[in-house]
Design a protein around this motif. Structure first.
Motif, mmCIF file in Angstrom:
data_model
loop_
_atom_site.group_PDB
_atom_site.id
_atom_site.type_symbol
_atom_site.label_atom_id
_atom_site.label_comp_id
_atom_site.label_asym_id
_atom_site.label_seq_id
_atom_site.Cartn_x
_atom_site.Cartn_y
_atom_site.Cartn_z
ATOM 1 N N ALA A 3 8.222 13.326 5.686
ATOM 2 C CA ALA A 3 8.191 11.896 5.222
ATOM 3 C C ALA A 3 9.377 11.104 6.239
ATOM 4 N N HIS A 4 10.514 11.669 6.356
ATOM 5 C CA HIS A 4 11.620 11.071 6.868
ATOM 6 C C HIS A 4 11.197 10.579 8.326
ATOM 7 N N LEU A 5 10.900 11.778 8.941
ATOM 8 C CA LEU A 5 10.422 11.471 10.616
ATOM 9 C C LEU A 5 9.259 10.411 10.490
ATOM 10 N N ALA A 6 8.272 10.500 9.765
ATOM 11 C CA ALA A 6 7.188 9.466 9.576
ATOM 12 C C ALA A 6 7.536 8.149 9.563
ATOM 13 N N LEU A 7 8.549 7.927 8.638
ATOM 14 C CA LEU A 7 9.203 6.622 8.477
ATOM 15 C C LEU A 7 9.870 6.193 9.620
ATOM 16 N N GLY A 8 10.764 7.020 10.350
ATOM 17 C CA GLY A 8 11.116 6.520 11.607
ATOM 18 C C GLY A 8 10.242 6.180 12.489
ATOM 19 N N ARG A 9 9.138 6.879 12.682
ATOM 20 C CA ARG A 9 8.380 6.512 13.881
ATOM 21 C C ARG A 9 7.497 5.131 13.256
ATOM 22 N N TYR A 10 7.374 5.070 12.116
ATOM 23 C CA TYR A 10 6.672 3.896 11.554
ATOM 24 C C TYR A 10 7.857 2.622 12.037
ATOM 25 N N GLY A 11 8.895 2.950 11.792
ATOM 26 C CA GLY A 11 9.859 1.619 12.035
ATOM 27 C C GLY A 11 10.093 1.476 13.635
ATOM 28 N N GLU A 12 9.963 2.528 14.472
ATOM 29 C CA GLU A 12 9.946 2.417 15.801
ATOM 30 C C GLU A 12 8.849 1.575 16.308
ATOM 31 N N GLU A 13 7.762 1.991 15.663
ATOM 32 C CA GLU A 13 6.270 1.306 16.301
ATOM 33 C C GLU A 13 6.480 -0.273 15.679
#
Length: 119
Positions: A3-13
């Motif tokens: 979930a942490h990595l997914a949140l980071g990718r979402y924020g970068e997008e």
């Protein structure tokens, strides 16, 4: 993916979309060299923008932008110099920006852009 990595990718997008919507051209994402990584490299007119993105799912640990320390800004400056060395004559100058994304479940995300951090 956790979930942490997914949140980071979402924020970068979201951050990349935010920059594009403001006429800033995204050149690269997650650029790496031996010294580290730059989340987003963009071009704002003739200025290279080295952008650190911090995404949080809440404010328990503070605003996402507050997570970028002076040490991190110094590292980003060194990384910007390394990027410019790898592309001689590409641009005249660079700046370090921070984009904080607050993505609280059930609410629209909030994007905060701080330009020229530490300038």
């Amino acid at each position: 993916m956790d979930a942490h990595l997914a949140l980071g990718r979402y924020g970068e997008e979201l951050a990349a979309r935010y920059l594009r919507d403001r006429g800033i051209r995204v050149l690269e994402r997650n650029w790496r060299c031996p010294e580290g990584e730059i989340d987003i490299i963009a071009l704002d007119g003739d200025c290279l923008v080295v952008c650190e993105v911090k995404t949080r799912g809440g404010t328990v640990t503070g605003d996402p932008v507050e997570a970028v320390t002076w040490e991190k800004v110094s590292r980003l400056r060194r990384l910007a110099a390394a990027y410019l060395r790898s592309r001689p004559g590409s641009v005249a100058h660079a700046r370090v920006d921070v984009i904080g994304v607050l993505a609280v479940r059930g609410r629209p995300p909030v994007v905060r852009h701080v330009e020229a951090v530490g300038a």
